[in-house]
Write a protein that holds these residues in place. Structure first.
Motif, PDB file in Angstrom:
ATOM      1  N   ALA A   1     -19.538   0.069 -35.847  1.00 46.52           N
ATOM      2  CA  ALA A   1     -20.956   0.245 -36.168  1.00 46.52           C
ATOM      3  C   ALA A   1     -21.322  -0.516 -37.434  1.00 46.52           C
ATOM      4  O   ALA A   1     -22.387  -1.141 -37.521  1.00 46.52           O
ATOM      5  CB  ALA A   1     -21.277   1.727 -36.330  1.00 46.52           C
ATOM      6  N   SER A   2     -20.438  -0.483 -38.432  1.00 45.46           N
ATOM      7  CA  SER A   2     -20.731  -1.207 -39.671  1.00 45.46           C
ATOM      8  C   SER A   2     -20.695  -2.707 -39.448  1.00 45.46           C
ATOM      9  O   SER A   2     -21.433  -3.463 -40.098  1.00 45.46           O
ATOM     10  CB  SER A   2     -19.733  -0.809 -40.762  1.00 45.46           C
ATOM     11  OG  SER A   2     -18.432  -1.266 -40.440  1.00 45.46           O
ATOM     12  N   LEU A   3     -19.846  -3.166 -38.525  1.00 42.21           N
ATOM     13  CA  LEU A   3     -19.761  -4.599 -38.236  1.00 42.21           C
ATOM     14  C   LEU A   3     -21.006  -5.114 -37.524  1.00 42.21           C
ATOM     15  O   LEU A   3     -21.332  -6.302 -37.602  1.00 42.21           O
ATOM     16  CB  LEU A   3     -18.526  -4.899 -37.372  1.00 42.21           C
ATOM     17  CG  LEU A   3     -17.170  -4.860 -38.089  1.00 42.21           C
ATOM     18  CD1 LEU A   3     -16.047  -4.925 -37.075  1.00 42.21           C
ATOM     19  CD2 LEU A   3     -17.058  -5.990 -39.093  1.00 42.21           C
ATOM     20  N   THR A   4     -21.693  -4.227 -36.816  1.00 40.52           N
ATOM     21  CA  THR A   4     -22.869  -4.647 -36.035  1.00 40.52           C
ATOM     22  C   THR A   4     -24.175  -4.385 -36.777  1.00 40.52           C
ATOM     23  O   THR A   4     -25.231  -4.242 -36.161  1.00 40.52           O
ATOM     24  CB  THR A   4     -22.889  -3.930 -34.669  1.00 40.52           C
ATOM     25  OG1 THR A   4     -22.778  -2.514 -34.866  1.00 40.52           O
ATOM     26  CG2 THR A   4     -21.736  -4.409 -33.805  1.00 40.52           C
ATOM     27  N   GLY A   5     -24.105  -4.281 -38.116  1.00 36.38           N
ATOM     28  CA  GLY A   5     -25.325  -4.252 -38.908  1.00 36.38           C
ATOM     29  C   GLY A   5     -25.831  -2.890 -39.294  1.00 36.38           C
ATOM     30  O   GLY A   5     -27.018  -2.726 -39.578  1.00 36.38           O
ATOM     31  N   HIS A   6     -24.959  -1.867 -39.334  1.00 41.04           N
ATOM     32  CA  HIS A   6     -25.375  -0.522 -39.717  1.00 41.04           C
ATOM     33  C   HIS A   6     -24.686  -0.103 -41.006  1.00 41.04           C
ATOM     34  O   HIS A   6     -23.528  -0.470 -41.244  1.00 41.04           O
ATOM     35  CB  HIS A   6     -25.032   0.495 -38.623  1.00 41.04           C
ATOM     36  CG  HIS A   6     -25.575   0.143 -37.276  1.00 41.04           C
ATOM     37  ND1 HIS A   6     -24.860  -0.626 -36.374  1.00 41.04           N
ATOM     38  CD2 HIS A   6     -26.752   0.439 -36.684  1.00 41.04           C
ATOM     39  CE1 HIS A   6     -25.585  -0.782 -35.267  1.00 41.04           C
ATOM     40  NE2 HIS A   6     -26.737  -0.149 -35.433  1.00 41.04           N
ATOM     41  N   LEU A   7     -25.400   0.661 -41.831  1.00 33.69           N
ATOM     42  CA  LEU A   7     -24.792   1.277 -43.004  1.00 33.69           C
ATOM     43  C   LEU A   7     -24.259   2.638 -42.570  1.00 33.69           C
ATOM     44  O   LEU A   7     -25.014   3.490 -42.096  1.00 33.69           O
ATOM     45  CB  LEU A   7     -25.822   1.443 -44.120  1.00 33.69           C
ATOM     46  CG  LEU A   7     -25.297   2.069 -45.431  1.00 33.69           C
ATOM     47  CD1 LEU A   7     -24.231   1.197 -46.066  1.00 33.69           C
ATOM     48  CD2 LEU A   7     -26.442   2.324 -46.414  1.00 33.69           C
ATOM     49  N   VAL A   8     -22.958   2.835 -42.697  1.00 32.87           N
ATOM     50  CA  VAL A   8     -22.300   4.063 -42.242  1.00 32.87           C
ATOM     51  C   VAL A   8     -21.821   4.856 -43.457  1.00 32.87           C
ATOM     52  O   VAL A   8     -21.105   4.325 -44.318  1.00 32.87           O
ATOM     53  CB  VAL A   8     -21.102   3.743 -41.317  1.00 32.87           C
ATOM     54  CG1 VAL A   8     -20.406   5.033 -40.876  1.00 32.87           C
ATOM     55  CG2 VAL A   8     -21.558   2.948 -40.103  1.00 32.87           C
ATOM     56  N   LEU A   9     -22.236   6.119 -43.536  1.00 37.40           N
ATOM     57  CA  LEU A   9     -21.793   7.026 -44.600  1.00 37.40           C
ATOM     58  C   LEU A   9     -20.903   8.101 -43.991  1.00 37.40           C
ATOM     59  O   LEU A   9     -21.216   8.629 -42.920  1.00 37.40           O
ATOM     60  CB  LEU A   9     -22.982   7.701 -45.287  1.00 37.40           C
ATOM     61  CG  LEU A   9     -24.154   6.832 -45.730  1.00 37.40           C
ATOM     62  CD1 LEU A   9     -25.239   7.693 -46.355  1.00 37.40           C
ATOM     63  CD2 LEU A   9     -23.707   5.767 -46.706  1.00 37.40           C
ATOM     64  N   SER A  10     -19.812   8.431 -44.661  1.00 35.84           N
ATOM     65  CA  SER A  10     -18.942   9.468 -44.110  1.00 35.84           C
ATOM     66  C   SER A  10     -18.038  10.030 -45.197  1.00 35.84           C
ATOM     67  O   SER A  10     -18.060   9.580 -46.351  1.00 35.84           O
ATOM     68  CB  SER A  10     -18.090   8.913 -42.962  1.00 35.84           C
ATOM     69  OG  SER A  10     -17.430   9.981 -42.291  1.00 35.84           O
ATOM     70  N   THR A  11     -17.239  11.040 -44.822  1.00 33.85           N
ATOM     71  CA  THR A  11     -16.266  11.644 -45.737  1.00 33.85           C
ATOM     72  C   THR A  11     -14.869  11.540 -45.136  1.00 33.85           C
ATOM     73  O   THR A  11     -14.696  11.453 -43.911  1.00 33.85           O
ATOM     74  CB  THR A  11     -16.570  13.127 -46.002  1.00 33.85           C
ATOM     75  OG1 THR A  11     -16.343  13.884 -44.806  1.00 33.85           O
ATOM     76  CG2 THR A  11     -17.994  13.325 -46.470  1.00 33.85           C
ATOM     77  N   VAL A  12     -13.881  11.540 -46.017  1.00 31.22           N
ATOM     78  CA  VAL A  12     -12.472  11.585 -45.624  1.00 31.22           C
ATOM     79  C   VAL A  12     -11.782  12.543 -46.587  1.00 31.22           C
ATOM     80  O   VAL A  12     -12.078  12.546 -47.790  1.00 31.22           O
ATOM     81  CB  VAL A  12     -11.802  10.185 -45.703  1.00 31.22           C
ATOM     82  CG1 VAL A  12     -10.341  10.272 -45.286  1.00 31.22           C
ATOM     83  CG2 VAL A  12     -12.528   9.191 -44.821  1.00 31.22           C
ATOM     84  N   HIS A  13     -10.868  13.356 -46.069  1.00 31.46           N
ATOM     85  CA  HIS A  13     -10.155  14.303 -46.925  1.00 31.46           C
ATOM     86  C   HIS A  13      -8.937  13.626 -47.544  1.00 31.46           C
ATOM     87  O   HIS A  13      -7.851  13.604 -46.967  1.00 31.46           O
ATOM     88  CB  HIS A  13      -9.718  15.533 -46.121  1.00 31.46           C
ATOM     89  CG  HIS A  13     -10.797  16.542 -45.950  1.00 31.46           C
ATOM     90  ND1 HIS A  13     -11.150  17.426 -46.938  1.00 31.46           N
ATOM     91  CD2 HIS A  13     -11.617  16.800 -44.916  1.00 31.46           C
ATOM     92  CE1 HIS A  13     -12.142  18.199 -46.521  1.00 31.46           C
ATOM     93  NE2 HIS A  13     -12.447  17.838 -45.291  1.00 31.46           N
TER      94      HIS A  13
END
Length: 573
Positions: free
Chosen positions: A413-425
């Motif tokens: 998704a980020s490669l196709t022009g989207h800003l992706v927000l997320s968390t990782v533990h």
């Protein structure tokens, strides 16, 4: 409102009017709230105390404290609460609990009572009639009174509320199930649970833990990230209390062998509160955890969360990117979700389409399309993400990247022009990179899509009313110099404790963070699959401020204590 209007408002002559005037002068109540309270009392004939609390105009503990200075009604101290019932033959336990009142002592022709509503004459008149004594009134919070009454009447109440044995989780017969329903619906249990929740909300707790053991029901609340033990309840109450929570949240009270999760909305002190309730079978029955989500107390801006100007500028630069992945990492309870919501609030404009997939949706944000995952029907993070890409979003929030499939789709998704927000533990920003590599995300894709990784912790902020100065010790100064901070020569502060912070020395929390923004060298190291410690060292050389350094900087400016930073952010190698 002009001076004449204020003067007119404060011209009342009744005891209630005088008390409202006092609250206004003391800064506990504004003019608008005072007018509103007067109007409700006048038209409803409800006690002023009840009106102020139910409209959420004044917190209960602050209100009770003002009775002494405003109306010369003394406050009842903990030492005054009796160990056994007083005048139990004249005044019933049920009456006392219903009216949040306790009889403290009876001497000669007088009886002393503590009540949460000294402005309600009915209770004192009824006690005077029942005992044929003059009533001396003192004030106390309803939670303190409830706690004392539970202790005093514990044995009789426990006998009345023993629906099942306190042993381990077993199958429930139809007769036992009916007793559970009945016990969970009786007034003492309902009041016990309601008081427990309202007291926790009033104290600013984030969680309540109810844990049955062999001889007691342990109750703990988490305030500012630290667990505090409350007065234990009779173990016989445990099944009824857990059943009450299950009924409130729509869970199956007959199922005691498996963990369950539910949710419920409540209005507490005039505020809408979301509760997440989880139960699990343990050795002596079932334990329950209640997560309190108070929407009114959640700051959704970076300044209120505790990010300084430099950190905010760096985050703003990341969020201004048209694509890439921005991760927030840290252990459970470190404020990751709140930080993401603050980011969404900033990104949520008319020009952007913002979609989020969460488990659960903790706070609803107007203008953001939020989806709650439901794995049992196939609505997983990965499936929702695939669907999102067909909705032409600009920004996508993924509550947590927890499996390889979700990680790969987020990268795509980020490669196709989207800003992706997320968390990782993970415990550090650099460790998030190795975690994603372990999820089989291709190293070359990860190196080109990671925009930045924020690692954060929440630390308790010193109470500004009682924090005490302390001289900088040599070892502390050495630790400051080790991370590149120069002690100013001014004293730092430590926790002291006062009524405003309930004796803890801390009030509220603030964030400490480290922000890893990969440069070309770090991207090459990601492709080479360097370890987390190597990535961390390279990021520090690049100029990243570590969690420890950020925390010590907040010690120098008086925000928190060095003991708190040592508790939350361990010493770095």
């Amino acid at each position: 409102m002009g001076k004449e209007s204020v003067a007119q408002l404060m011209a009342g002559s009744s005891r209630e009017d005088r008390f409202i005037d006092h609250l206004v002068r003391a800064g506990k109540l504004d003019i608008e709230g005072a007018t509103r309270a007067r109007r409700v009392v006048e038209h409803s004939h409800v006690s002023l105390t009840k009106v102020l609390l139910e409209l959420g105009l004044v917190p209960e503990r602050e209100l009770i404290a003002e009775f002494e200075t405003g109306l010369r009604i003394p406050l009842a101290t903990a030492e005054e609460f009796p160990l056994e019932p007083v005048l139990a033959d004249a005044v019933s336990e049920r009456f006392l609990k219903e009216h949040h009142t306790i009889i403290l002592a009876a001497e000669g022709e007088s009886v002393t009572v503590a009540t949460s509503d000294p402005l309600d004459p009915f209770t004192t008149e009824a006690i005077a009639l029942a005992t044929s004594k003059r009533v001396i009134v003192k004030a106390a919070t309803s939670s303190d009174i409830e706690q004392a009454l539970r202790r005093i009447y514990a044995s009789s109440e426990a006998q009345a509320l023993t629906p099942m044995g306190a042993g381990g989780a077993t199958e429930v017969s139809e007769a036992d199930l009916e007793r559970l329903r009945e016990s969970a619906s009786v007034a003492p249990v309902i009041r016990f649970v309601n008081t427990l929740i309202s007291r926790a909300v009033e104290a600013g707790a984030s969680d309540i833990h109810i844990e049955p053991f062999e001889r007691r029901l342990r109750i703990r609340t988490r305030i500012d990230g630290v667990l505090k033990e409350e007065e234990p309840a009779a173990i016989e109450l445990a099944p009824a209390v857990v059943s009450r929570l299950k009924i409130m949240s729509g869970l199956n009270i007959a199922e005691r062998r498996l963990p369950q999760d539910g949710a419920v909305k409540l209005a507490v002190r005039g505020k809408e509160i979301d509760l997440r309730i989880a139960t699990a079978p343990v050795a002596y029955g079932e334990c329950a955890a209640i997560r309190i989500l108070d929407k009114s107390s959640v700051p959704l801006d970076f300044t209120t969360l505790g990010f300084d100007a430099i950190a905010q500028d760096n985050l703003a630069a990341l969020l201004a990117r048209p694509n890439g992945i921005v991760l927030v990492t840290g252990p459970t309870g470190s404020g990751k979700t709140t930080t993401l919501y603050a980011a969404l609030t900033r990104l949520n404009t008319v020009e952007r389409k913002v979609l989020s997939v969460e488990d659960p949706v903790e706070y609803k944000i107007s203008g953001v399309n939020q989806v709650q995952v439901k794995p049992e029907i196939g609505l997983t993070f990965a499936n929702v993400l695939r669907s999102f890409l067909r909705h032409d979003p600009d920004v996508i929030l993924v509550g947590e990247i927890r499996d390889p499939e979700t990680a790969r789709i987020a990268v795509q998704a980020s490669l196709t022009g989207h800003l992706v927000l997320s968390t990782v533990h993970t415990n550090s920003a650099a460790a998030a990179i190795t975690r994603l590599l372990d999820m089989n995300v291709e190293d070359y894709l990860l190196s080109s899509t990671i925009a930045g990784i924020l690692s954060q912790r929440l630390v308790r902020a010193l109470c500004q009313q009682c924090k005490a100065p302390v001289e900088m010790r040599a070892e502390w100064a050495q630790e400051m110099l080790k991370v590149g901070l120069v002690p100013t020569g001014k004293p730092i502060f430590q926790a002291q404790g006062c009524p405003a912070c309930n004796g803890t020395g801390y009030r509220g929390r603030t964030v400490i963070s480290e922000l890893l923004v990969p440069d070309e060298r770090l991207r090459r190291m990601i492709v080479a699959r360097a370890g987390a410690s190597q990535l961390h060292s390279a990021a520090v050389e690049q100029g990243m401020e570590t969690l420890r350094r950020c925390g010590l900087r907040k010690v120098l400016d008086g925000t928190t204590s060095i003991e708190e930073i040592s508790r939350v952010a361990q010493e770095e190698e």
